[in-house]
Design a protein around this motif. Structure first.
Motif, PDB file in Angstrom:
ATOM      1  N   TRP A  37      59.455  33.763  21.863  1.00  0.00           N
ATOM      2  CA  TRP A  37      58.819  35.029  22.263  1.00  0.00           C
ATOM      3  C   TRP A  37      59.134  35.346  23.722  1.00  0.00           C
ATOM      4  N   LYS A  50      64.781  41.505  26.408  1.00  0.00           N
ATOM      5  CA  LYS A  50      64.546  42.918  26.100  1.00  0.00           C
ATOM      6  C   LYS A  50      64.250  43.731  27.356  1.00  0.00           C
ATOM      7  N   ASN A 109      62.789  36.380  24.113  1.00  0.00           N
ATOM      8  CA  ASN A 109      63.046  37.725  23.580  1.00  0.00           C
ATOM      9  C   ASN A 109      62.479  38.818  24.475  1.00  0.00           C
TER      10      ASN A 109
END
Length: 109
Positions: free
Chosen positions: A90, A97, A93
């Protein structure tokens, strides 16, 4: 009682950089981005983690820097092995992002 993140911020700048591979300012920016993403993820509902966002980042950084097993991380941070894995994925990512962080290319080395 101070969490791992607060203890790390008390380190001298050069020690901090040796331990994590980046500056305190960068880590604080990462925490801000993760806090925003975590708030959005749990806007309406959802089970909250035992760890706060800063400790989630510390867990992921320890994995990336030292490449320890998720079992070891789970024991150190007091979560399940699968949770340590999920947190690392998590965090990775969310930071990818955001577009603010990346590794230097071969030409920069």
């Amino acid at each position: 009682m101070k969490n791992k993140f607060e203890k790390a911020l008390e380190m001298r700048d050069e020690q901090f950089h040796r331990l994590f591979g980046f500056s305190k300012k960068t880590m604080q920016r990462m925490v801000e981005i993760l806090q925003e993403a975590y708030a959005a993820k749990h806007k309406r509902r959802g089970r909250h983690s035992k760890l706060d966002v800063a400790d989630m980042l510390m867990l992921a950084c320890k994995y990336w820097r030292e490449y320890v097993t998720f079992l070891s991380l789970a024991h150190e941070f007091g979560v399940a092995e699968s949770t340590a894995h999920d947190i690392t994925i998590w965090v990775e990512n969310v930071l990818i992002k955001s577009g603010e962080f990346g590794l230097p290319g071969k030409k920069n080395c």
